[in-house]
Enzyme design. Sequence first.
Site, PDB file in Angstrom:
ATOM      1  CB  ALA A  71      -1.550  70.315  58.483  1.00  0.00           C
ATOM      2  CE  LYS A  72      -9.485  69.757  57.661  1.00  0.00           C
ATOM      3  NZ  LYS A  72      -9.956  70.826  58.571  1.00  0.00           N
TER       4      LYS A  72
END
Length: 435
Positions: free
Chosen positions: A124-125
């Site tokens: 994720a980011k």
Amino acid sequence: MKPDLLLPASPIVRPDKDRFLNEENPFEGMMSRFDRAAELLDLEPGIYKVLRHPEKQIITSVPVMLDSGEVEVFTGIRVLYNTSRGPAKGGIRFDLNVSLDEVTALAAWMTWKCAVVNIPFGGAKGGVICDPLKMSIGELERLTRRYTTSIIQTLGPDSDVPAPDVNTNERVMAWIMDTYSMRVGHTVTSVVTGKPVEMGGSLGRREATGRGCMLVTKEALAHLGMPMKGTSVVIQGFGNVGSVAAQLLQKEGCKIIGISDRTGGFLNAKGIDVDDAIAYVQEHRSLEGYKKGDAVTNEQLLTTQVDVLLPAALENVITTKNAAQIKAKVICEGANGPTTAAADAILDAKGIFVIPDILANAGGVTVSYFEWVQDRGGYFWTEKRVNESLQEIMERSFHAVLDLSKQHKVNMRTAAYMLAISRVATVHRLRGIYA
Ligand code: NAD
């Protein structure tokens, strides 16, 4: 035996295969490398399609009351690229350059990175488009808490676990942890990593990415028959990753002949005293005005005659414009995405041994995994145990990638993508599609 296909077989259509690659777009760069590895793996079309798409992209408006009494509305993003192997893991950055394409590329890189080192996380980011340097501590706290609330439906120790990234730090992680804990009604330390040690952070996390860079550089030099002692190193970026890598490489006998930060670089063929340079930055907040080396630009620094080049600052610094002038024998990618996809071929043609970002800087997420394990177990490790466990994982991962690169006669980057994609694909085959 060929495993069952997730979706009916059809020829893989690669949307951008023959199109001119936009060198500056990190998502396109990531995808072109993904495509090459997928082709070599002969990935079935169903899984290929699934892995080419992010699972979830959240774009949210984040209203914040400024100190002046005015309300400003910021844009926040969180992308969960793939969670088949475990909770989504990835940092949150506060920066004016945050964009959906960039965050999606970084979320995909996190997916491949966690798979390369074989830790049970997806990728994720997140980010908020803002200029944190112009905001007060109070404004940053309100921004963090409102952004956290806006993405609260994805957050959780079993679903999505943020960490610090560009312009965020352990204080921001403490605010996220507190906001989440207030919402669920009890303290949940494992919802973020990179926290202060006093509230569930791990010993060794701050040094983990730089330490990982040192460990894989050591393995690469041994593989190439080069000694650590006396090997020259140039490092771009003298923050968390660059300064720790410099310190640890120097301890192992390397000679650090160049360092830089956003204000410029310094070369000293006799070797820079890293502890002294760190003390200088602590006092002056940057390397500006440093006297113990010859001043150069960051561009000159990258093309210095040196054994090991360690970019540890930004994306897209090694491009088609300067790759031909790079003289290093080894590049250790401490930063995420420092080399553009178009520059890979130039480095290959020059015979430069590149330790790709998804392997080289995976030490950080590996110790984040240790932090999550410690929080969930409620039992905290010694720094020695953290460092030894990190060393074991970095060395094992380096050799897994090296073996694959020899087996398929491909460079280390393609081998790292092949290893990561095959691990993610295996889980998709086993899980199937829930319908
Ligand atoms: P940091 O903010 O601590 O340090 C960044 C350094 O880069 C600073 O010295 C800064 O002055 C320098 N810099 C900024 N702009 C520059 C420019 N134009 N030219 C030269 N230097 C410049 O950040 P960090 O945590 O060390 O992260 C550096 C890179 O490593 C980023 O790409 C980050 O995504 C990546 N990374 C960090 C971690 C981690 O655990 N910190 C983990 C994996 C990857």
